[in-house]
Design an enzyme around this catalytic site. Structure first.
Site, PDB file in Angstrom:
ATOM      1  N   ASP A 190       1.528 -26.847   7.471  1.00 46.71           N
ATOM      2  CA  ASP A 190       1.613 -28.063   6.659  1.00 46.71           C
ATOM      3  C   ASP A 190       2.172 -27.772   5.257  1.00 46.71           C
ATOM      4  O   ASP A 190       1.559 -28.124   4.246  1.00 46.71           O
ATOM      5  CB  ASP A 190       0.252 -28.739   6.527  1.00 46.71           C
ATOM      6  CG  ASP A 190      -0.430 -28.980   7.860  1.00 46.71           C
ATOM      7  OD1 ASP A 190       0.282 -29.147   8.869  1.00 46.71           O
ATOM      8  OD2 ASP A 190      -1.674 -29.001   7.898  1.00 46.71           O
ATOM      9  N   GLU A 242       1.740 -38.741  12.647  1.00 45.99           N
ATOM     10  CA  GLU A 242       1.063 -38.313  11.419  1.00 45.99           C
ATOM     11  C   GLU A 242       2.067 -37.706  10.449  1.00 45.99           C
ATOM     12  O   GLU A 242       3.274 -37.724  10.676  1.00 45.99           O
ATOM     13  CB  GLU A 242      -0.049 -37.306  11.739  1.00 45.99           C
ATOM     14  CG  GLU A 242       0.384 -36.123  12.559  1.00 45.99           C
ATOM     15  CD  GLU A 242      -0.803 -35.370  13.160  1.00 45.99           C
ATOM     16  OE1 GLU A 242      -1.944 -35.833  13.033  1.00 45.99           O
ATOM     17  OE2 GLU A 242      -0.586 -34.302  13.756  1.00 45.99           O
TER      18      GLU A 242
END
Length: 471
Positions: free
Chosen positions: A194, A360
């Site tokens: 991420d 997402e």
């Protein structure tokens, strides 16, 4: 189970990347009959390579008198060919290649450097050229070195250096490569999950990523990275209500506004939407310099959204928007007060969704006339079995409606695919976009064949209809 699993600190690895392939040549250049030139230098870099294709960067430094026009020549091996160039006109006849200046970069001063790039194809091997000629003279032999330069800043928070003229921005390719490119070469601390990246006023880079107390790394060149500690080395006890006591904090978003760094990040547990997004600020971005500014938004098990994966957008009008979300009813957006970085009203907008399916990691980015909403579809965090893929839609408004290339609303499952798994690149996703001096850049993680999560970086081009692709 809804929600995105995040790797623990023990799953993160520091991996050695593949170094850039570079060749340098130096020698004598004659600018014109009156100008006695003393040398030149060429650095040819294979910045990215995939099956049968590659992207090359070329830097030409004139170590002699000023040139009013330049022409660089080299010889390729059979099977190597240029397909598309920017910042120069590149022609090829057999194995002979010639790059000629564009109108705006024809003048090449003494000790000045000009850069251009191109996409190419190859069969078999893709060696770098052995030598170059500049205006017909071979770049080889004794030279007068360029003047000493000040070393680049080495970490976040270094005072800005004096600006250096760079000329017009690099031209952006408009034709995508025939297949997905591999990630650009990176090295050092490239184990990540991420990732989000910011460029400091001093020209260095800070990466914030999922990890214990938010892991940080830095780079001076967007290629070699080093670990730089954690945002909260003493811990973040204000988050433990949502993490079950774990120090592992997820999916940060780092940016620079109003003379300070903003860090939005998530606190949650796998498969739960009992989650929260917090804000911290820092004057330098360095480990230990971050101040907790508190809760921004939370979600409870009774809510139809999940408060993770934040991303801040400051629009053209100076308004602040925070997008976030994972599974449940999809991607949401709230307005923020620029003076506090916190919510300015109670409205929660829906800007993308797949009817409860896997979506997402939103990232909103303005390019040209459009706001592009980048998201990740499908499954993360399963090593080489991950099916993450990077999708995009766009709107003329920062709040939507966002649609894909086919006109399908992103709130109805729409999204145009930009990057998916290929070869030994598995599950690329949780993307961020950075506007840099060489164009827009896509930053993401992917999984190697052994399941390790690694840093991926590619440049972004835009086709003639304005839709992005990576190269």
């Amino acid at each position: 189970m809804y929600g995105k699993p995040k790797p623990s600190a023990t799953r993160r690895a520091v991996l050695a990347g593949v170094a850039l392939t570079t060749v340098a040549a130096t020698g004598v250049v004659t600018a014109n009959a009156q100008a006695a030139a003393s040398g030149c230098r060429v650095a040819y870099t294979v910045a990215s390579q995939w099956g049968g294709g590659f992207t090359a960067d070329v830097a030409v430094t004139n170590l002699g008198d000023r040139l009013d026009g330049w022409r660089l020549g080299w010889t390729y091996s059979p099977g190597q060919a240029v397909t598309q160039a920017w910042n120069a006109t590149v022609s090829q006849s057999g194995t002979q290649v010639t790059a000629t200046n564009a109108g705006y970069n024809a003048e090449l001063g003494s000790n000045a450097t000009v850069r251009f790039g191109f996409n190419g194809t190859f069969t078999g091997a893709n060696p770098v050229p052995a030598s170059f000629t500049l205006n017909g003279v071979t770049c080889t032999g004794a030279t007068t070195p360029p003047p000493a330069t000040t070393p680049p800043p080495t970490g976040p928070g270094t005072p800005p250096a004096s600006p250096t003229p760079t000329g017009p921005p690099a031209a952006t390719p408009t034709v995508p490569p025939p297949s997905y490119p591999g990630p650009g070469a990176v090295s050092g601390a490239t184990g990540t999950h991420d990732p989000t990246m910011v460029k400091t006023p001093a020209g260095t880079y800070i990466v914030a990523q999922t990890g214990d107390n938010i892991a940080l790394s830095t780079s001076t060149d967007r290629t070699a990275f080093r670990a730089a500690g954690a945002a909260f080395p003493a811990g973040a006890p204000w988050t433990t209500t949502y993490t079950g006591g774990s120090r592992n904090l997820w999916a940060p978003d780092i940016s620079y506004h109003n003379g300070q760094y903003y860090l939005y990040y998530s606190a949650s547990t796998f498969g739960s939407n009992r989650s929260a997004i917090f804000l911290a600020t820092s004057p330098s971005g360095a480990s230990g310099s971050w101040t907790n500014q508190g809760l921004v938004i939370e979600s409870a098990t009774s809510d139809n959204f999940n408060a993770i994966d934040p991303n801040l957008l400051v629009d053209e009008a100076g308004r602040w928007w925070l997008s976030f979300g994972s599974f449940w009813s999809g991607i949401k957006q709230v307005a923020l007060n620029p003076s506090t970085g916190k919510r300015s009203d109670a409205t929660i907008r829906s800007i993308a969704g797949r009817n409860g399916g896997a979506i997402e990691a939103p990232f909103l980015f303005k390019h040209g006339s459009y706001y592009y909403q980048w998201v990740s579809f499908d499954r993360c965090c399963q090593g080489a079995a991950s099916t993450y893929r990077i999708m995009v839609g766009r709107s003329s408004s920062p709040t939507g409606p966002f649609t894909d290339r086919n006109g399908t609303a992103m709130t109805a499952g729409g999204g145009t695919q930009v990057l998916a798994g290929h070869g030994s690149i598995h599950g690329p996703g949780h993307q961020a976009v950075l506007a840099d001096t060489d164009g827009d850049v896509l930053v993401y993680h992917y999984y190697a064949d052994n399941g390790a999560s690694r840093l991926g970086i590619n440049r972004i081009g835009y086709d003639t209809a304005g839709w992005p692709f990576v190269y």
